[in-house]
Write a protein that holds these residues in place. Sequence first.
Motif, short mmCIF file in Angstrom:
data_model
loop_
_atom_site.label_atom_id
_atom_site.label_comp_id
_atom_site.label_asym_id
_atom_site.label_seq_id
_atom_site.Cartn_x
_atom_site.Cartn_y
_atom_site.Cartn_z
N SER A 65 0.81 -1.22 0.00
CA SER A 65 0.00 0.00 0.00
C SER A 65 0.84 1.27 0.00
O SER A 65 0.33 2.35 -0.31
N PRO A 376 -2.19 -0.59 -6.80
CA PRO A 376 -2.52 0.75 -6.27
C PRO A 376 -2.07 1.86 -7.22
O PRO A 376 -2.81 2.83 -7.43
N ASN A 391 -6.16 2.39 -1.41
CA ASN A 391 -5.89 1.38 -0.39
C ASN A 391 -7.15 0.94 0.33
O ASN A 391 -7.31 -0.23 0.69
#
Length: 710
Positions: A65, A376, A391
């Motif tokens: 993340s 991401p 996230n």
Amino acid sequence: MEISSKENTHFFSNNTILPVDRSSFKSESSTSKEKQSCCGGIKIFLGALSFVYFAKALSGSYLKSTITQIERRFDIPSSLVGVIDGSFEIGNLLIIILVSYFGAKLHRPRIIGAGCLIMSAGTFLIAMPQFFMGRYRYERFPSTINSTVSISPCLQDKSQTPLLALEKSQAKINAGCEKEAGSSMWIYVLLGNLLRGIGETPIQPLGIAYIDDYAVEENAALYIGCVQTVAIIGPIFGFLLGSLCAKLYVDIGFVDLDSVTISPKDVQWVGAWWLGYLIAGVISVLAGIPFWFLPKHLPKRESRKDSSTSSEQSKFIIEENKDQRTSYQQQAKLAEMAKDFLPSLKNLFGNPVYILYLCASIIQFNSLIGMVTYKPKYIEQQYGQTSSKTNFVIGLINIPAVAFGIFSGGLIMKKFRIGVLGAAKLSLGSSLFGYLLLLSLFAMGCENSDVAGLTVSYHGAKPMTDYEQALFSECNSGCSCSKNDWDPICGENGVTYVSACLAGCQASNGSGKNTVFFNCSCVGTFESSQSSSAVVGPCQKGNECPKMFLYFLVISVITSYTLSVGGTPGYILLLRCIEPHLKSFALGIYTLAIRVLAGIPAPVYFGVAIDTTCLKWGSKRCGGRGACRLYDSSAFRYVYLGLTLVLGTVSIFFSVAALWVLRKRSSPQDKTLSANGERGACGTKSRKDNFVNSDQLIQSTYWPEKETRL
């Protein structure tokens, strides 16, 4: 105890009636106590291992993340971020063979506890650069930094060059900036992730094998399923923690937040990436404590002592020397264990099913690791979403889909009593359908944002071939602008300009995030322009992009579920095609191959490919290329999804080959067993009898690194 056990064994084997004496009652009593001791010990170990799986999954998913945050904070390209991400696998590579082979003979719980401490040390080390490097600096025009001095963005009078003077002054200050602490602090992140990989190594092979050795046979599947279920919670919390930290400014607690002129939507925004690593490190320390107080061995029940393999396993394993089993179950000296290493390795690599499935897994995990590492980043760049929202979506939607898919795979195998051949078919089918779904994502992308000089010309037409030269036009020819700056503003015509200077703005009003630019000559010359003003920050993506993002989420969730369904059957296929005494060793080799040939190279070459789609690179204060500021959305989509699909297609071919070999090896054996009337001969019997001990097929639901395979 031992005498009574032998008597009972003799009793059942000869089908004779023995006189009932005190020894039989003692045997029943001791067996009852042994059962209670075994169940209590294994449940404590189960709880401790579940917490460790949660801890390692949380820290691993949190790293995923923060990929874009690390890239921006250290001003490095995606390819270098891929090297950092792959350092975890390098850590595994260093000791995984030793741990999986020798660790099975030593004190397994304490080895796992030591691994947790090393893992926590690495996690803390990743966060350390934040406390040693300077404050984060981003590119901003002076008038947008709370200042009472009004400076014209477009310096038409070359004699009045406060910006150039400022640049010269800054250059003098940064004359030796290459030696600055922050210039190479990313190395500590790499070393910390390397330590994380070393510490995580013993958890999977030793922990799963420990449960499989000492759990009651019919409960082994349930116990390991519980471990994996708890482990799924780790990535959920990891990505949610990443979402929370991404909202907080990187230097929170060190600077006045009112002076920060960028928002989370800005590509230069960096969240408090370091905060989550401190939290994850503390959790890893706590997770390792119980293992120092657990015993080396737990008492085994008689059923586990007498049964060394299942009937179905015997159909696919060609045993050369059955007498070797007892030697592998006894305590051996290190020299003797080392002597058996090469024969064991030869045995594994001589198994064609194991080799073919290993190749299929390596290639498939190349596609999955690359896809998940940059997912991401893909969502942020393709759909214009913030890191925090990205996230949050992954943690709350994709991860549960993976968990449900793994659970469904195990449930399907148990419900329909699927054998090894069925497991191979189910694994192949889920992969095939999952990658077919990924094809539809090619049509669910967003067009490039309109950025003057990069994706569109200053007059609204297509840009020139040389993007850097196209940044300059007649409308800003009278300005002293730098092509290396990235301080985007959004004109009222809906077009983003790289900087206020390149937009030809003559004046500004306000400060910080509320700065408004006026008399922007390039904004006024655009075809659809009715005004020449602009505001700080890039323009939003097109109106169709939010709808495309919704479609992407739906397909992504279905794909995650579909691919995860095949994880458990595939892993069961791996366990059932090897000899029992090689189980831990085979798992270690399997994990080693995934780490080395997929975990290490995949993030690197995916990152290199993604870097080729960059349209505008940032520049470091000391000179040189920094992180990418703007990507070509279409090229990014084709490279990212194309690599994933090509690798997935190749893995399917290996899976088909493994299924073919299984069919070829199982058919004649089934006939032989049926003719001899042995326990595996079920061709003429009921379906239920054909799968004796079928619950063992889902005794292990672990899919290596599946916690982050979205």
